[in-house]
Write a protein that holds these residues in place. Structure first.
Motif, PDB file in Angstrom:
ATOM      1  N   LEU A   1       1.014  -1.296  -0.048  1.00 51.52           N
ATOM      2  CA  LEU A   1       0.272  -0.237  -0.329  1.00 51.52           C
ATOM      3  C   LEU A   1       0.796   1.524  -0.113  1.00 51.52           C
ATOM      4  O   LEU A   1       0.312   2.591  -1.008  1.00 51.52           O
ATOM      5  N   LEU A   2       1.840   1.446   0.708  1.00 50.25           N
ATOM      6  CA  LEU A   2       2.928   2.363   0.827  1.00 50.25           C
ATOM      7  C   LEU A   2       3.855   3.154  -0.841  1.00 50.25           C
ATOM      8  O   LEU A   2       4.134   3.566  -1.281  1.00 50.25           O
ATOM      9  N   GLY A   3       3.840   1.134  -1.525  1.00 51.74           N
ATOM     10  CA  GLY A   3       4.374   1.431  -2.544  1.00 51.74           C
ATOM     11  C   GLY A   3       3.125   1.750  -3.590  1.00 51.74           C
ATOM     12  O   GLY A   3       3.946   2.833  -4.427  1.00 51.74           O
ATOM     13  N   ALA A   4       2.083   1.462  -3.816  1.00 52.17           N
ATOM     14  CA  ALA A   4       1.004   2.062  -4.448  1.00 52.17           C
ATOM     15  C   ALA A   4       1.102   3.937  -3.933  1.00 52.17           C
ATOM     16  O   ALA A   4       0.375   4.284  -5.092  1.00 52.17           O
ATOM     17  N   ARG A   5       1.671   4.291  -2.770  1.00 54.08           N
ATOM     18  CA  ARG A   5       1.301   5.439  -2.315  1.00 54.08           C
ATOM     19  C   ARG A   5       3.267   6.512  -2.672  1.00 54.08           C
ATOM     20  O   ARG A   5       3.196   7.669  -2.443  1.00 54.08           O
ATOM     21  N   GLY A   6       3.743   5.803  -3.214  1.00 57.38           N
ATOM     22  CA  GLY A   6       4.466   6.004  -4.098  1.00 57.38           C
ATOM     23  C   GLY A   6       6.306   6.290  -3.405  1.00 57.38           C
ATOM     24  O   GLY A   6       7.243   7.587  -3.389  1.00 57.38           O
ATOM     25  N   TRP A   7       6.120   5.717  -1.594  1.00 59.27           N
ATOM     26  CA  TRP A   7       6.961   5.578  -1.053  1.00 59.27           C
ATOM     27  C   TRP A   7       8.137   5.241  -0.961  1.00 59.27           C
ATOM     28  O   TRP A   7       8.246   4.018  -1.286  1.00 59.27           O
ATOM     29  N   SER A   8       9.471   5.085  -0.426  1.00 57.24           N
ATOM     30  CA  SER A   8      10.643   3.970  -0.636  1.00 57.24           C
ATOM     31  C   SER A   8      10.721   3.346   0.719  1.00 57.24           C
ATOM     32  O   SER A   8      10.112   3.661   1.842  1.00 57.24           O
ATOM     33  N   VAL A   9      11.003   1.732   0.402  1.00 55.45           N
ATOM     34  CA  VAL A   9      10.168   1.139   1.420  1.00 55.45           C
ATOM     35  C   VAL A   9      11.749  -0.203   2.246  1.00 55.45           C
ATOM     36  O   VAL A   9      11.585  -0.957   0.843  1.00 55.45           O
ATOM     37  N   GLY A  10      11.542   0.393   3.289  1.00 56.60           N
ATOM     38  CA  GLY A  10      12.724  -0.930   3.305  1.00 56.60           C
ATOM     39  C   GLY A  10      11.801  -2.271   4.313  1.00 56.60           C
ATOM     40  O   GLY A  10      11.043  -2.004   4.964  1.00 56.60           O
ATOM     41  N   VAL A  11      12.246  -3.710   3.456  1.00 58.66           N
ATOM     42  CA  VAL A  11      11.823  -4.996   3.546  1.00 58.66           C
ATOM     43  C   VAL A  11      12.300  -5.541   4.325  1.00 58.66           C
ATOM     44  O   VAL A  11      13.017  -6.060   3.901  1.00 58.66           O
ATOM     45  N   ASN A  12      12.105  -5.310   5.694  1.00 61.98           N
ATOM     46  CA  ASN A  12      12.901  -5.841   7.046  1.00 61.98           C
ATOM     47  C   ASN A  12      12.503  -7.611   6.837  1.00 61.98           C
ATOM     48  O   ASN A  12      10.965  -8.253   6.565  1.00 61.98           O
TER      49      ASN A  12
END
Length: 248
Positions: free
Chosen positions: A21-32
């Motif tokens: 969902l954050l990706g769809a909002r354009g965020w940069s995401v660290g997936v731990n």
């Protein structure tokens, strides 16, 4: 400017749904992730397909050096840390407290309590304005178990989430003046893999039918709440414990 978030335990369940969902909002995401690299890579690929940027970051939240390295990796890649979704957690097979062994209790509290505190501490160090940060938001993933107690199932897990609730309230008061908001989401019976790890894969479906809304919740529904708390739409919300339980 694109915001960057670290999601602990981001490769499955609520963490994965939040990452997408954050990706769809354009965020940069660290997936731990702790062990399942393939799942983390799949989640990262889906984040990028949704429109965000993604980085897989290995690490055990109960290990201080790992936690520091996770935040370092996020900053190296994306240049900043704007948010933490403090989601990594474990549960063990259902039983009464009288039957639980020390090794089980120690590992559960190491991950669910110490791990949550270490990650929140590191986020506070990097985001607080008096320490050179630009502010930000932390969402701790607690559980309705914190107020229900989970008798005959997971009294240890419930207690660990009670600690997360208390940390949320106290930390919100500490770092609010420094531009950091801290809230907790307390999911109820959500249809994720965690029930299977506790030995009851049908638990959410069976007990969810007894909630006022008559069904279990989905990881996507919890993710919507988390993303709202991270957003500017929740700019005056801090120190809150927000139940996502279908009324349970």
């Amino acid at each position: 400017m694109t915001k960057a978030v670290l999601i602990t335990g981001g490769s499955r369940g609520i963490g994965r749904a939040t990452a997408l969902l954050l990706g769809a909002r354009g965020w940069s995401v660290g997936v731990n992730y702790a062990h399942n690299l393939a799942a983390a890579q799949e989640t990262a690929a889906e984040v990028e397909r949704a429109g965000g940027r993604a980085l897989t970051i290995a690490g055990d939240v109960a290990d201080e050096a790992n936690v520091i390295a996770m935040f370092d990796a996020l900053e190296r890649t994306f240049g900043r840390v704007d948010a933490l979704v403090n989601n990594a957690g474990i549960v063990a097979p259902s039983m009464q407290l009288a039957d639980m062994e020390l090794a089980r209790l120690k590992r559960l509290f190491d991950v669910n309590v110490l791990g949550a505190y270490l990650c929140a501490r590191e986020a506070a160090r990097r985001m607080s304005k008096d320490r050179g940060g630009a502010g930000g938001a932390i969402v701790n993933i607690s559980s309705a178990a914190a107020r229900l107690g989970s008798p005959n199932e997971y009294v240890d897990y419930a207690g660990s989430k009670g600690a997360v609730d208390t940390m949320t309230i106290g930390l919100a008061k500490e770092v609010g003046p420094q531009g950091v908001r801290v809230n907790a989401v307390r999911p109820g019976l959500i249809d994720t893999e965690i029930h299977a790890s506790g030995g009851k894969p049908e638990r959410a479906a069976q007990l969810g039918a007894q909630t006022p809304l008559g069904r279990p919740g989905s990881a996507d529904e919890v993710a919507e709440t988390i993303v709202w708390l991270l957003s500017d739409a929740a700019s005056y919300v801090t120190g809150a414990l927000l139940d996502v339980t279908g009324g349970r």
